[in-house]
Design a protein around this motif. Structure first.
Motif, PDB file in Angstrom:
ATOM      1  N   TYR A 135      85.205  13.904 -24.562  1.00 20.36           N
ATOM      2  CA  TYR A 135      85.799  15.127 -24.015  1.00 20.36           C
ATOM      3  C   TYR A 135      84.697  15.932 -23.349  1.00 20.36           C
ATOM      4  O   TYR A 135      83.508  15.610 -23.478  1.00 20.36           O
ATOM      5  N   SER A 170      95.119   9.356 -24.832  1.00 16.94           N
ATOM      6  CA  SER A 170      94.769  10.742 -24.500  1.00 16.94           C
ATOM      7  C   SER A 170      95.605  11.720 -25.311  1.00 16.94           C
ATOM      8  O   SER A 170      96.835  11.564 -25.425  1.00 16.94           O
ATOM      9  N   ILE A 179      91.447  15.410 -25.059  1.00 17.94           N
ATOM     10  CA  ILE A 179      90.491  14.530 -25.742  1.00 17.94           C
ATOM     11  C   ILE A 179      90.941  13.095 -25.505  1.00 17.94           C
ATOM     12  O   ILE A 179      92.123  12.770 -25.663  1.00 17.94           O
ATOM     13  N   ASP A 180      90.001  12.234 -25.107  1.00 23.43           N
ATOM     14  CA  ASP A 180      90.309  10.822 -24.872  1.00 23.43           C
ATOM     15  C   ASP A 180      89.692   9.962 -25.968  1.00 23.43           C
ATOM     16  O   ASP A 180      88.536  10.172 -26.368  1.00 23.43           O
ATOM     17  N   LEU A 196      87.021  23.697 -24.526  1.00 19.14           N
ATOM     18  CA  LEU A 196      87.438  22.340 -24.180  1.00 19.14           C
ATOM     19  C   LEU A 196      88.013  22.287 -22.767  1.00 19.14           C
ATOM     20  O   LEU A 196      88.978  22.978 -22.455  1.00 19.14           O
ATOM     21  N   TYR A 227      89.216  16.328 -33.907  1.00 18.25           N
ATOM     22  CA  TYR A 227      89.182  15.109 -33.096  1.00 18.25           C
ATOM     23  C   TYR A 227      88.948  13.872 -33.965  1.00 18.25           C
ATOM     24  O   TYR A 227      89.527  12.814 -33.713  1.00 18.25           O
TER      25      TYR A 227
END
Length: 289
Positions: free
Chosen positions: A218, A246, A231-232, A226, A190
């Motif tokens: 997230y 995103s 994941i933002d 997850l 990430y």
């Protein structure tokens, strides 16, 4: 001209090198040493150096393309696209803000934005348009939704255009599958993707003034899986707007980009956190340095 052309077909090896060098150009700042050479007629083309003839929008290629040649082409195209986007932005901003822009203007803005963010050839797309019917009783519409299909890949993109502020406030790359819970939490990934996400946010907003805040968010369950595979990344501008990018880990792609007011964004994130807690998921928030 509607589209560029090459004096000869690219080889498979050259196409692959184009893709690799474009990634290096975008993500690692690998630029050419020189500017692309411009010529005004084909007879002035250099046999061992790439040249561009503006009258016919043709790149004249040597027998063998070097990495420098390819980088010069990439840099030229990006510089030209940016100049055109700024010109269009300035032209459209001079219109009466009380009047909506035309549907064709909305389509052009949407196509330019999708091309800038995702690097597709906007001359090889199919386009469809829908109106925001909730605000169209008087024959005008506050938003246009433009659907762009890349004919070479079959991938569809959608863009929402504000007809008065003349801006694209949402872009989405349609995925075959949006949610998955099969991935374990992967913080190094990430943080790595945050660099790419920031690059996308800058392209989407034509913004290079520095962010007041950068965050990763997230949700994971008790087994560190997850939630939804999403994941933002949030990038806050100095004037109080947030660009949300995103990323789908399951599809390994950035599929959605939007711009929202900072206060609205805070409310949305609070709602997301509350919903996650109800499902016994922990929301992880990380400041990007």
């Amino acid at each position: 001209m509607d589209a560029d052309s090459y004096s000869r077909e690219l080889t498979d090896d050259e196409i692959n090198r184009f893709k690799e060098l474009q990634r290096d150009y975008e993500n690692s700042g690998k630029f050419p040493k020189n500017k692309l050479k411009s010529i005004d007629s084909p007879d002035k083309a250099d046999s061992d150096k790439v040249c561009f003839e503006e009258n016919t929008s043709t790149f004249y290629l040597p027998e063998k393309l070097s990495d420098e040649d390819i980088l010069e082409i990439i840099d030229f195209c990006y510089s030209r696209d940016y100049s055109l986007s700024q010109y269009n932005k300035n032209e459209l901003s001079n219109q009466n803000v009380e009047e909506n822009i035309s549907e064709q203007d909305a389509v052009n803005i949407a196509k330019e934005t999708v091309a800038r963010v995702y690097g597709i050839d906007i001359h090889n797309v199919d386009v469809d348009v829908e109106h925001d019917m909730s605000n169209g009783s008087d024959g005008t519409f506050s938003s246009e939704y433009v659907y762009i299909t890349d004919k070479s890949s079959g991938i569809e993109y959608s863009a929402a255009v504000d007809m008065q502020s003349v801006t694209v406030y949402y872009v989405e790359k349609n995925l075959a599958e949006y949610s998955s819970s099969s991935e374990l939490e992967n913080k190094p990934l990430y943080e790595q993707k945050a660099v790419e996400a920031e690059n996308i946010a800058e392209k989407f907003m034509n913004y290079n003034e520095g962010w007041s805040k950068k965050e990763i968010e997230y949700a994971i369950n008790s087994e560190k899986m997850l939630r939804k595979g999403i994941i933002d990344f949030y990038f806050t501008t100095k004037d109080g707007n947030v660009c949300k990018v995103s990323y789908s880990q399951s599809e390994d792609t950035f599929y959605s980009i939007c711009v929202i007011d900072e206060k609205v964004c805070e409310a949305m994130r609070a709602s997301y956190e509350e919903a996650s807690q109800e499902q016994e998921n922990a929301v992880i928030k990380t400041i990007i340095k």
